[in-house]
Design a protein around this motif. Sequence first.
Motif, mmCIF file in Angstrom:
data_model
loop_
_atom_site.group_PDB
_atom_site.id
_atom_site.type_symbol
_atom_site.label_atom_id
_atom_site.label_comp_id
_atom_site.label_asym_id
_atom_site.label_seq_id
_atom_site.Cartn_x
_atom_site.Cartn_y
_atom_site.Cartn_z
ATOM 1 N N ILE A 207 0.831 -1.212 0.000
ATOM 2 C CA ILE A 207 0.000 0.000 0.000
ATOM 3 C C ILE A 207 0.863 1.257 0.000
ATOM 4 O O ILE A 207 0.584 2.223 -0.709
ATOM 5 C CB ILE A 207 -0.924 0.010 1.239
ATOM 6 C CG1 ILE A 207 -1.794 -1.257 1.262
ATOM 7 C CG2 ILE A 207 -1.791 1.269 1.267
ATOM 8 C CD1 ILE A 207 -2.524 -1.476 2.567
ATOM 9 N N LEU A 208 1.928 1.219 0.810
ATOM 10 C CA LEU A 208 2.822 2.366 0.953
ATOM 11 C C LEU A 208 4.178 2.065 0.324
ATOM 12 O O LEU A 208 4.535 0.893 0.175
ATOM 13 C CB LEU A 208 3.041 2.678 2.439
ATOM 14 C CG LEU A 208 1.828 3.099 3.270
ATOM 15 C CD1 LEU A 208 2.226 3.163 4.735
ATOM 16 C CD2 LEU A 208 1.306 4.446 2.802
ATOM 17 N N PRO A 209 4.947 3.104 -0.006
ATOM 18 C CA PRO A 209 6.341 2.862 -0.404
ATOM 19 C C PRO A 209 7.062 2.105 0.711
ATOM 20 O O PRO A 209 6.841 2.376 1.894
ATOM 21 C CB PRO A 209 6.905 4.279 -0.579
ATOM 22 C CG PRO A 209 5.715 5.127 -0.868
ATOM 23 C CD PRO A 209 4.578 4.526 -0.080
ATOM 24 N N ILE A 210 7.908 1.172 0.335
ATOM 25 C CA ILE A 210 8.551 0.290 1.306
ATOM 26 C C ILE A 210 9.284 1.071 2.391
ATOM 27 O O ILE A 210 9.280 0.692 3.565
ATOM 28 C CB ILE A 210 9.520 -0.693 0.591
ATOM 29 C CG1 ILE A 210 10.038 -1.760 1.563
ATOM 30 C CG2 ILE A 210 10.665 0.045 -0.067
ATOM 31 C CD1 ILE A 210 9.029 -2.758 1.983
ATOM 32 N N GLU A 211 9.892 2.218 2.031
ATOM 33 C CA GLU A 211 10.663 2.979 3.012
ATOM 34 C C GLU A 211 9.775 3.668 4.047
ATOM 35 O O GLU A 211 10.249 4.095 5.099
ATOM 36 C CB GLU A 211 11.560 4.013 2.317
ATOM 37 C CG GLU A 211 10.828 5.085 1.526
ATOM 38 C CD GLU A 211 10.509 4.655 0.102
ATOM 39 O OE1 GLU A 211 10.066 5.516 -0.676
ATOM 40 O OE2 GLU A 211 10.706 3.466 -0.222
ATOM 41 N N GLU A 212 8.460 3.781 3.771
ATOM 42 C CA GLU A 212 7.542 4.416 4.721
ATOM 43 C C GLU A 212 6.853 3.408 5.632
ATOM 44 O O GLU A 212 6.258 3.785 6.646
ATOM 45 C CB GLU A 212 6.465 5.207 3.958
ATOM 46 C CG GLU A 212 6.992 6.400 3.185
ATOM 47 C CD GLU A 212 5.881 7.126 2.446
ATOM 48 O OE1 GLU A 212 4.704 6.938 2.824
ATOM 49 O OE2 GLU A 212 6.188 7.865 1.497
#
Length: 200
Positions: free
Chosen positions: A178-183
């Motif tokens: 759902i979110l960028p992996i870093e977030e």
Amino acid sequence: MVSHSKNASPRADAQKNRIKIKQSAITIFKNKGLEATIEEIADHANVGVGTIYRNFGSKQELANLISYEVLNEIYKKQIEVIESDFPIEEKLYKIFDTFIYLSTEYGEIHQMVLQLLTSTIEPNPLKEDWQQKLHSLYHRLVALGQKEGIFSKENTLIQEKILINTVNPMMVKEVSAILPIEEAAVTLSKFVLNGLIIRK
């Protein structure tokens, strides 16, 4: 005098083959997960298929071995976090971050690990070992949070359950879709901390 040099060479070759096979398995599993075939791993390692079966028994056993070693690497990183001087909030974030590392460093092995951990085939020693590690890890984390006055000293077992069910590779995998992996690590740790931290 009996020379042992003739016996040492086959053993050394066998050990080299095991190392080559494991390294190749990591490379192939990274790209294809459990969809990888023994033939692909054998080709990459430049060994015969029979050599893999003699050394590891089956693709499942090889996948379990690689998954165990990867999870053990993650767990060692998590223990380093627990034993660090970071505040409890930072420790939780960094523990989440180790699961991000699992995804970014090992690619499809992350999904392979999840498949093996959630397998209904019994016995599942990989799952049992990982659950024991998580229980030990979060028991220590909750105790540290309580000692620092960050977590409530009531409902200790519930706090551990919350951590086990939210701070795990499955949740990180789902949120990273759902979110960028870093977030993912920051977002998840904030949600968990909102439920655990004592509000003053």
